[in-house]
Design an enzyme around this catalytic site. Structure first.
Site, PDB file in Angstrom:
ATOM      1  CB  CYS A   9      -1.004  -0.012   1.121  1.00  0.00           C
ATOM      2  SG  CYS A   9      -1.890  -1.480   1.196  1.00  0.00           S
ATOM      3  CB  ILE A  41      -3.695  -8.319   1.237  1.00  0.00           C
ATOM      4  CG1 ILE A  41      -2.933  -7.931  -0.088  1.00  0.00           C
ATOM      5  CG2 ILE A  41      -3.338  -9.797   1.590  1.00  0.00           C
ATOM      6  CD1 ILE A  41      -1.372  -7.865   0.100  1.00  0.00           C
ATOM      7  CD  GLU A  54       0.598 -10.435   5.767  1.00  0.00           C
ATOM      8  OE1 GLU A  54       0.009 -11.392   6.244  1.00  0.00           O
ATOM      9  OE2 GLU A  54       1.062 -10.221   5.028  1.00  0.00           O
ATOM     10  CG  ASP A 113      -3.460  -6.191   8.690  1.00  0.00           C
ATOM     11  OD1 ASP A 113      -4.333  -5.684   8.112  1.00  0.00           O
ATOM     12  OD2 ASP A 113      -2.414  -6.711   8.266  1.00  0.00           O
TER      13      ASP A 113
END
Length: 241
Positions: free
Chosen positions: A2, A55, A80, A109
């Protein structure tokens, strides 16, 4: 992958900052082709942008910038969090202990991370989190901006000053796209590149622009008097067994 970008304004002139945050975020659209969002708050002087590669939690519930459940923090995040399910479990257990609850919007997340900051604070979150990331976190209560970079520096993050604006982004082009940026080469950085074949943090090829070192975070305050306060970088390390 991102992209994140942002501006913290220390002047009384906010006329063009909404245009600027759109412009600098658009330069990193290739990092996140699935979504594009900005957040503006002229009163507190904070402007955040995010381009998303979906994702985890492909729905709009994972879109950023994202507010914490208590509205104290807003986050833009690239990366992540590997142990986010464990972190979310920690949140559940804490809330049960306190006989309270929060309403989760999704299972990203990002939502876990921003609410973990809200419940456990900066230091505890950094102690518990495992992942690769560059993060910008705005504290509405204290008017503090935090920039975080993961332990090994897998996700990039640059920052610098343009007149009375503190500006940051996932790539240098996020900063150089600002209309007032002057591309002055840092001669020391050029020498480092010629010697090492790369430019190490905290340097960048441009003067007045730095690369946040791995395993570090930076805090900058924007209090009511709009005083600049650049706090020293702090580090965390691999946990010892």
């Amino acid at each position: 992958m991102c992209g994140i970008a942002g501006i913290l304004n220390f002047s009384e002139n906010h006329n063009n900052n909404k245009i600027f945050i759109e412009k600098i975020t658009n330069t990193i659209k290739h990092r996140g082709p699935d979504d594009f969002n900005i957040y503006t708050n002229q009163q507190q002087g904070i402007y955040l942008g995010h381009t998303r590669l979906s994702i985890i939690d492909l729905s709009n519930n994972g879109s950023q910038p994202m507010l914490s459940f208590n509205k104290r923090y807003i986050i833009v995040f690239n990366g992540e969090i590997y142990n986010h399910k464990k972190l979310r479990k920690n949140v559940y257990e804490y809330l049960i202990e306190k006989n309270t609850h929060i309403s989760w919007k999704g299972h990203s997340d990002t939502e876990t991370l921003v609410n973990y900051f809200a419940i456990f604070g900066i230091d505890k979150t950094l102690e518990d989190v495992e992942g690769m990331f560059s993060i910008a976190l705005w504290d509405f209560k204290e008017k503090d901006l935090y920039l975080f970079r993961d332990l090994f520096g897998e996700k990039p993050l640059y920052y610098g000053w343009i007149n009375n604006n503190f500006i940051f982004g996932s790539e240098l082009k996020s900063i150089t796209a600002h209309p007032s940026f002057i591309k002055n080469i840092d001669e020391n950085a050029k020498k480092l590149y010629l010697n090492l074949n790369y430019i190490p943090a905290p340097f960048s090829i441009y003067r007045n622009v730095s690369k946040l070192p791995p395993a570090s975070y930076l805090k900058i305050s924007n209090k009511n008097d709009r005083t600049k306060q650049l706090i020293n970088l702090k580090n965390w390390s691999i946990k010892k067994n």
